[in-house]
Scaffold this motif. Structure first.
Motif, PDB file in Angstrom:
ATOM      1  N   ASP A  59     -31.485 -13.634 -14.920  1.00  0.00           N
ATOM      2  CA  ASP A  59     -31.903 -13.257 -13.611  1.00  0.00           C
ATOM      3  C   ASP A  59     -32.082 -14.089 -12.436  1.00  0.00           C
ATOM      4  N   TRP A  60     -32.616 -15.509 -12.848  1.00  0.00           N
ATOM      5  CA  TRP A  60     -32.992 -16.431 -12.005  1.00  0.00           C
ATOM      6  C   TRP A  60     -31.812 -16.823 -11.347  1.00  0.00           C
ATOM      7  N   ALA A  61     -30.739 -17.115 -12.143  1.00  0.00           N
ATOM      8  CA  ALA A  61     -29.360 -17.511 -11.766  1.00  0.00           C
ATOM      9  C   ALA A  61     -28.703 -16.596 -10.681  1.00  0.00           C
ATOM     10  N   ARG A  62     -28.633 -15.559 -11.003  1.00  0.00           N
ATOM     11  CA  ARG A  62     -28.146 -14.435 -10.134  1.00  0.00           C
ATOM     12  C   ARG A  62     -28.986 -14.340  -8.806  1.00  0.00           C
ATOM     13  N   MET A  63     -30.467 -14.563  -8.736  1.00  0.00           N
ATOM     14  CA  MET A  63     -31.167 -14.444  -7.642  1.00  0.00           C
ATOM     15  C   MET A  63     -30.677 -15.722  -6.785  1.00  0.00           C
ATOM     16  N   ARG A  64     -30.550 -16.852  -7.233  1.00  0.00           N
ATOM     17  CA  ARG A  64     -30.514 -18.002  -6.513  1.00  0.00           C
ATOM     18  C   ARG A  64     -28.943 -18.531  -6.363  1.00  0.00           C
ATOM     19  N   ASP A  65     -27.975 -17.644  -6.774  1.00  0.00           N
ATOM     20  CA  ASP A  65     -26.617 -17.780  -6.520  1.00  0.00           C
ATOM     21  C   ASP A  65     -26.001 -17.558  -5.295  1.00  0.00           C
ATOM     22  N   GLY A  66     -26.363 -18.404  -4.402  1.00  0.00           N
ATOM     23  CA  GLY A  66     -26.021 -18.237  -3.040  1.00  0.00           C
ATOM     24  C   GLY A  66     -26.057 -19.622  -2.258  1.00  0.00           C
ATOM     25  N   PRO A  67     -25.832 -19.592  -1.070  1.00  0.00           N
ATOM     26  CA  PRO A  67     -26.087 -20.764  -0.272  1.00  0.00           C
ATOM     27  C   PRO A  67     -27.498 -21.153   0.166  1.00  0.00           C
ATOM     28  N   LEU A  68     -27.874 -22.366   0.552  1.00  0.00           N
ATOM     29  CA  LEU A  68     -29.517 -22.530   1.057  1.00  0.00           C
ATOM     30  C   LEU A  68     -29.592 -21.485   2.188  1.00  0.00           C
ATOM     31  N   ASN A  69     -30.868 -20.923   2.004  1.00  0.00           N
ATOM     32  CA  ASN A  69     -31.257 -20.150   3.142  1.00  0.00           C
ATOM     33  C   ASN A  69     -31.504 -20.861   4.620  1.00  0.00           C
ATOM     34  N   ALA A  70     -31.895 -20.052   5.483  1.00  0.00           N
ATOM     35  CA  ALA A  70     -31.970 -20.488   6.849  1.00  0.00           C
ATOM     36  C   ALA A  70     -33.128 -21.411   6.995  1.00  0.00           C
ATOM     37  N   ASP A  71     -34.367 -21.071   6.007  1.00  0.00           N
ATOM     38  CA  ASP A  71     -35.710 -21.958   6.120  1.00  0.00           C
ATOM     39  C   ASP A  71     -35.497 -23.302   5.300  1.00  0.00           C
ATOM     40  N   GLU A  72     -34.860 -23.225   4.233  1.00  0.00           N
ATOM     41  CA  GLU A  72     -34.473 -24.602   3.387  1.00  0.00           C
ATOM     42  C   GLU A  72     -33.379 -25.429   4.038  1.00  0.00           C
ATOM     43  N   ARG A  73     -32.577 -24.897   4.686  1.00  0.00           N
ATOM     44  CA  ARG A  73     -31.305 -25.908   5.272  1.00  0.00           C
ATOM     45  C   ARG A  73     -31.751 -27.151   6.113  1.00  0.00           C
ATOM     46  N   PRO A  74     -32.753 -26.775   7.269  1.00  0.00           N
ATOM     47  CA  PRO A  74     -33.231 -27.922   7.898  1.00  0.00           C
ATOM     48  C   PRO A  74     -33.944 -29.081   7.167  1.00  0.00           C
ATOM     49  N   ALA A 132     -25.836 -27.861  -6.035  1.00  0.00           N
ATOM     50  CA  ALA A 132     -24.696 -27.594  -5.619  1.00  0.00           C
ATOM     51  C   ALA A 132     -24.474 -28.234  -4.129  1.00  0.00           C
ATOM     52  N   TRP A 133     -25.307 -27.880  -3.299  1.00  0.00           N
ATOM     53  CA  TRP A 133     -25.489 -28.292  -1.868  1.00  0.00           C
ATOM     54  C   TRP A 133     -25.406 -29.797  -1.777  1.00  0.00           C
ATOM     55  N   LEU A 134     -26.138 -30.453  -2.810  1.00  0.00           N
ATOM     56  CA  LEU A 134     -26.290 -32.038  -2.516  1.00  0.00           C
ATOM     57  C   LEU A 134     -24.889 -32.486  -3.222  1.00  0.00           C
ATOM     58  N   ILE A 135     -24.353 -31.755  -4.321  1.00  0.00           N
ATOM     59  CA  ILE A 135     -23.169 -32.296  -4.949  1.00  0.00           C
ATOM     60  C   ILE A 135     -22.073 -32.298  -3.797  1.00  0.00           C
ATOM     61  N   GLY A 136     -21.893 -31.227  -3.047  1.00  0.00           N
ATOM     62  CA  GLY A 136     -20.918 -31.013  -2.089  1.00  0.00           C
ATOM     63  C   GLY A 136     -21.084 -31.792  -1.022  1.00  0.00           C
ATOM     64  N   ARG A 137     -21.973 -32.752  -0.915  1.00  0.00           N
ATOM     65  CA  ARG A 137     -22.152 -33.604   0.037  1.00  0.00           C
ATOM     66  C   ARG A 137     -21.993 -35.199  -0.253  1.00  0.00           C
ATOM     67  N   GLY A 138     -21.627 -35.277  -1.721  1.00  0.00           N
ATOM     68  CA  GLY A 138     -21.347 -36.641  -2.306  1.00  0.00           C
ATOM     69  C   GLY A 138     -22.526 -37.228  -2.908  1.00  0.00           C
ATOM     70  N   PHE A 139     -23.710 -36.508  -3.177  1.00  0.00           N
ATOM     71  CA  PHE A 139     -24.698 -37.138  -4.003  1.00  0.00           C
ATOM     72  C   PHE A 139     -24.367 -37.135  -5.457  1.00  0.00           C
ATOM     73  N   ARG A 140     -24.804 -37.814  -6.344  1.00  0.00           N
ATOM     74  CA  ARG A 140     -24.815 -37.847  -7.604  1.00  0.00           C
ATOM     75  C   ARG A 140     -26.143 -37.254  -8.417  1.00  0.00           C
ATOM     76  N   LEU A 141     -26.207 -36.233  -8.956  1.00  0.00           N
ATOM     77  CA  LEU A 141     -27.303 -35.375  -9.504  1.00  0.00           C
ATOM     78  C   LEU A 141     -27.587 -35.737 -10.965  1.00  0.00           C
ATOM     79  N   THR A 142     -29.040 -35.982 -11.202  1.00  0.00           N
ATOM     80  CA  THR A 142     -29.606 -35.995 -12.503  1.00  0.00           C
ATOM     81  C   THR A 142     -30.641 -34.623 -12.455  1.00  0.00           C
TER      82      THR A 142
END
Length: 210
Positions: free
Chosen positions: A22-37, A65-75
């Motif tokens: 359920d959580w994965a489905r709820m957050r499976d999308g882009p950053l929202n307008a409040d988070e992005r800035p 996903a957003w950070l990886i898309g900008r070239g960062f390495r995630l743990t």
């Protein structure tokens, strides 16, 4: 009989583990307008290709996903095996760990540490102890960003018909804890600018002299 809020705090890991799909489905999308800035500002403060520790990473979407898309390495660290399994499936080239963020010590440091809508599920006391966890995982000059609340207290909600626990320290407590842990340039911002939304975005940096 155990206090209902205390019981809900202890049940958080089980709640997200049971409802990983359920959580994965709820957050499976882009950053929202409040988070992005906030994330644009955060990413700009990190070195190109830097390493980020995401505490309470969930399914890896949309934040990792957003950070990886900008070239960062995630743990990524999350206490839900189901959510970590989704991270490993979606982003196998990155590092994903099933662990409790409380008392965490991975034995290494990162350019950035995140606790985005995750540490606020801990009690206020446990959140106070997180300052040391953040600090020991940050390289000198590394940047922290996490979500807190407007004042010390507990805010109960519901999710999928079950109690959902949130808590906050007082802003003065957050600031004092971060300072004691050796963090500087501490700032508190509204998640949603120009509103009375209770979520606050805290950022800080580990001193370069450490």
């Amino acid at each position: 009989m155990k206090d209902p809020a205390e019981a809900a705090a202890e049940a958080i890991i089980g709640l997200y583990s049971r409802h990983a799909d359920d959580w994965a489905r709820m957050r499976d999308g882009p950053l929202n307008a409040d988070e992005r800035p906030h994330f644009e500002r955060y990413a700009a403060a990190l070195p190109e290709g830097g390493e980020v520790l995401d505490l309470g990473c969930g399914s890896g979407r949309p934040i990792a996903a957003w950070l990886i898309g900008r070239g960062f390495r995630l743990t990524g660290v999350d206490a839900s095996p189901g959510l970590i399994a989704r991270c490993r499936s979606a982003f196998p080239e990155h590092d994903w760990r099933v662990a409790d963020m409380r008392g965490l010590d991975l034995g290494r440091r990162f350019d950035g540490v995140l606790a985005w809508f995750s540490a606020f599920h801990l009690t206020a006391e446990a959140q106070g102890a997180m300052a040391a966890v953040y600090a020991r995982h940050l390289r000198p000059g590394g940047v922290l960003m996490f979500i807190g609340g407007p004042g010390r207290g507990v805010a109960m909600g519901t999710w999928l018909g079950e109690p959902l626990y949130h808590a906050s320290q007082d802003p003065s407590e957050y600031r004092a804890g971060l300072e004691q842990a050796g963090l500087v340039d501490i700032e508190e911002r509204f998640l949603k600018a120009g509103t009375d939304d209770p979520a606050r975005v805290w950022t800080a940096r580990r001193s370069v002299s450490d």
